[in-house]
Design a protein around this motif. Sequence first.
Motif, PDB file in Angstrom:
ATOM      1  N   LYS A 194      25.014  37.780  44.146  1.00 16.76           N
ATOM      2  CA  LYS A 194      23.944  38.114  43.198  1.00 16.76           C
ATOM      3  C   LYS A 194      24.478  38.082  41.762  1.00 16.76           C
ATOM      4  O   LYS A 194      23.785  37.623  40.847  1.00 16.76           O
ATOM      5  N   ILE A 195      25.702  38.574  41.562  1.00 16.38           N
ATOM      6  CA  ILE A 195      26.305  38.506  40.225  1.00 16.38           C
ATOM      7  C   ILE A 195      26.403  37.055  39.774  1.00 16.38           C
ATOM      8  O   ILE A 195      26.074  36.722  38.625  1.00 16.38           O
ATOM      9  N   GLU A 196      26.821  36.193  40.650  1.00 15.88           N
ATOM     10  CA  GLU A 196      26.963  34.768  40.331  1.00 15.88           C
ATOM     11  C   GLU A 196      25.606  34.137  40.030  1.00 15.88           C
ATOM     12  O   GLU A 196      25.482  33.269  39.166  1.00 15.88           O
ATOM     13  N   GLU A 197      24.588  34.600  40.738  1.00 19.57           N
ATOM     14  CA  GLU A 197      23.230  34.070  40.533  1.00 19.57           C
ATOM     15  C   GLU A 197      22.657  34.510  39.186  1.00 19.57           C
ATOM     16  O   GLU A 197      22.074  33.705  38.450  1.00 19.57           O
ATOM     17  N   VAL A 198      22.841  35.797  38.862  1.00 22.49           N
ATOM     18  CA  VAL A 198      22.283  36.343  37.621  1.00 22.49           C
ATOM     19  C   VAL A 198      23.135  35.965  36.409  1.00 22.49           C
ATOM     20  O   VAL A 198      22.608  35.707  35.321  1.00 22.49           O
ATOM     21  N   PHE A 199      24.454  35.901  36.618  1.00 21.08           N
ATOM     22  CA  PHE A 199      25.380  35.583  35.523  1.00 21.08           C
ATOM     23  C   PHE A 199      26.269  34.407  35.950  1.00 21.08           C
ATOM     24  O   PHE A 199      27.431  34.598  36.337  1.00 21.08           O
ATOM     25  N   PRO A 200      25.735  33.190  35.915  1.00 21.18           N
ATOM     26  CA  PRO A 200      26.472  32.017  36.412  1.00 21.18           C
ATOM     27  C   PRO A 200      27.784  31.746  35.676  1.00 21.18           C
ATOM     28  O   PRO A 200      28.615  30.988  36.176  1.00 21.18           O
ATOM     29  N   PHE A 201      27.989  32.380  34.531  1.00 19.05           N
ATOM     30  CA  PHE A 201      29.226  32.180  33.774  1.00 19.05           C
ATOM     31  C   PHE A 201      30.334  33.138  34.197  1.00 19.05           C
ATOM     32  O   PHE A 201      31.431  33.139  33.618  1.00 19.05           O
ATOM     33  N   VAL A 202      30.084  33.969  35.218  1.00 20.65           N
ATOM     34  CA  VAL A 202      31.061  34.969  35.630  1.00 20.65           C
ATOM     35  C   VAL A 202      32.358  34.300  36.097  1.00 20.65           C
ATOM     36  O   VAL A 202      32.341  33.229  36.714  1.00 20.65           O
ATOM     37  N   GLU A 203      33.469  34.930  35.795  1.00 17.54           N
ATOM     38  CA  GLU A 203      34.773  34.455  36.245  1.00 17.54           C
ATOM     39  C   GLU A 203      35.169  35.243  37.490  1.00 17.54           C
ATOM     40  O   GLU A 203      35.244  36.468  37.463  1.00 17.54           O
ATOM     41  N   HIS A 204      35.418  34.534  38.585  1.00 19.85           N
ATOM     42  CA  HIS A 204      35.784  35.207  39.832  1.00 19.85           C
ATOM     43  C   HIS A 204      37.281  35.508  39.848  1.00 19.85           C
ATOM     44  O   HIS A 204      38.096  34.649  39.525  1.00 19.85           O
ATOM     45  N   PRO A 205      37.658  36.733  40.230  1.00 21.57           N
ATOM     46  CA  PRO A 205      39.082  37.051  40.358  1.00 21.57           C
ATOM     47  C   PRO A 205      39.740  36.159  41.414  1.00 21.57           C
ATOM     48  O   PRO A 205      39.065  35.655  42.327  1.00 21.57           O
ATOM     49  N   GLN A 206      41.044  35.960  41.296  1.00 23.93           N
ATOM     50  CA  GLN A 206      41.747  35.154  42.284  1.00 23.93           C
ATOM     51  C   GLN A 206      41.675  35.786  43.665  1.00 23.93           C
ATOM     52  O   GLN A 206      41.688  35.099  44.681  1.00 23.93           O
ATOM     53  N   LYS A 207      41.594  37.122  43.707  1.00 23.86           N
ATOM     54  CA  LYS A 207      41.543  37.839  44.977  1.00 23.86           C
ATOM     55  C   LYS A 207      40.676  39.072  44.807  1.00 23.86           C
ATOM     56  O   LYS A 207      40.726  39.727  43.770  1.00 23.86           O
ATOM     57  N   ASP A 208      39.832  39.366  45.824  1.00 27.47           N
ATOM     58  CA  ASP A 208      39.005  40.564  45.687  1.00 27.47           C
ATOM     59  C   ASP A 208      39.857  41.811  45.916  1.00 27.47           C
ATOM     60  O   ASP A 208      41.031  41.728  46.279  1.00 27.47           O
ATOM     61  N   ASP A 209      39.258  42.976  45.695  1.00 26.08           N
ATOM     62  CA  ASP A 209      40.016  44.224  45.690  1.00 26.08           C
ATOM     63  C   ASP A 209      39.886  45.037  46.972  1.00 26.08           C
ATOM     64  O   ASP A 209      40.527  46.084  47.099  1.00 26.08           O
ATOM     65  N   ILE A 210      39.037  44.601  47.902  1.00 26.00           N
ATOM     66  CA  ILE A 210      38.877  45.354  49.139  1.00 26.00           C
ATOM     67  C   ILE A 210      40.201  45.325  49.895  1.00 26.00           C
ATOM     68  O   ILE A 210      40.782  44.267  50.118  1.00 26.00           O
ATOM     69  N   CYS A 211      40.693  46.479  50.289  1.00 25.37           N
ATOM     70  CA  CYS A 211      42.046  46.548  50.848  1.00 25.37           C
ATOM     71  C   CYS A 211      42.092  45.956  52.247  1.00 25.37           C
ATOM     72  O   CYS A 211      41.088  45.888  52.962  1.00 25.37           O
TER      73      CYS A 211
END
Length: 315
Positions: free
Chosen positions: A179-196
């Motif tokens: 949804k973040i990508e859909e609403v804000f297509p310019f978002v930069e994705h982290p190399q790795k997510d933070d879920i442990c």
Amino acid sequence: MLETIYLANPRGFCAGVKYAISFVETVHANNPETPLFVRKEIVHNQRVVEEMKKKGIQFIDELTEAPDGATVIFSAHGVSPEVVNDAKNRNMRIGDATCPLVTRVHRKARNIKDTHQIIYIGHRGHDEAIGTMGEAEMFLVETEEDVVGLKGKIGTEKPLTYLMQTTLSVKDTKNIVQKIEEVFPFVEHPQKDDICYATTERQEAVSQMIASVDAMLVIGSPNSSNSVRLCQLAQKTKPSSYRITTKEEVDPNHILKNGIKVLGITAGASSPQVLVDEIVKELLSHFPNATVSLFPGSREDTMNFKLPKEMLTQY
């Protein structure tokens, strides 16, 4: 009538929880005559907290509850820079038992706070979220609707990225990121997510066994985010899945009423094995003919974090 109990693996204590508990116990053992305070629950499990209280370890909600110069340990969930500064101003000896994976998220926040707009995916009021969000200005979102609500608050004049609480549901977080990508297509994705890794592996273990059981029993406290997520995950497929905290909450009527013959058991990352053993024993007192075994194909969690050589810092 309950016939089979399968134990999920991995389940229970993760490396971060083991680290935090060992940290407190080691400091206490090395300084037995010094009053020891722990800010917040060291981990979100009342059994663990009560066992430490029996040893004389004191738990406080805020630093103001401990005297100036006291020895205080920060819990596994981490704290904000404001809390650290308060400790410095009060000349305290501090031990930081923050899970290294949470510390990594704090470090990421500090590194980008001046260059990026930050969306934080987490649960409002959770100790980990409070600590991480104290590192930088962030927009908190818990749902896809929250992301949509950020329209007009986030512009394109500065890069945008996101961080996340380590104990979230992998599937739900994926939907929020989309949804973040859909609403804000310019978002930069982290190399790795933070879920442990522990959250991910415990959720995967439940997903793998859910088709083979009639329900899942999740052992964990109501304020344990990862335990709540495990239960929600199980209930999506098997609605009669449920969560309990202690053996006193074992309810054979729930099993009988829902026709549960095969029960899967898992435990949140802050739930000790002794709780699992007690609850299984209580279940067997009601259903003595039930068999207990590890779920086929399960594996152990072998990750560990080493304690630092210097465990206390004098401010």
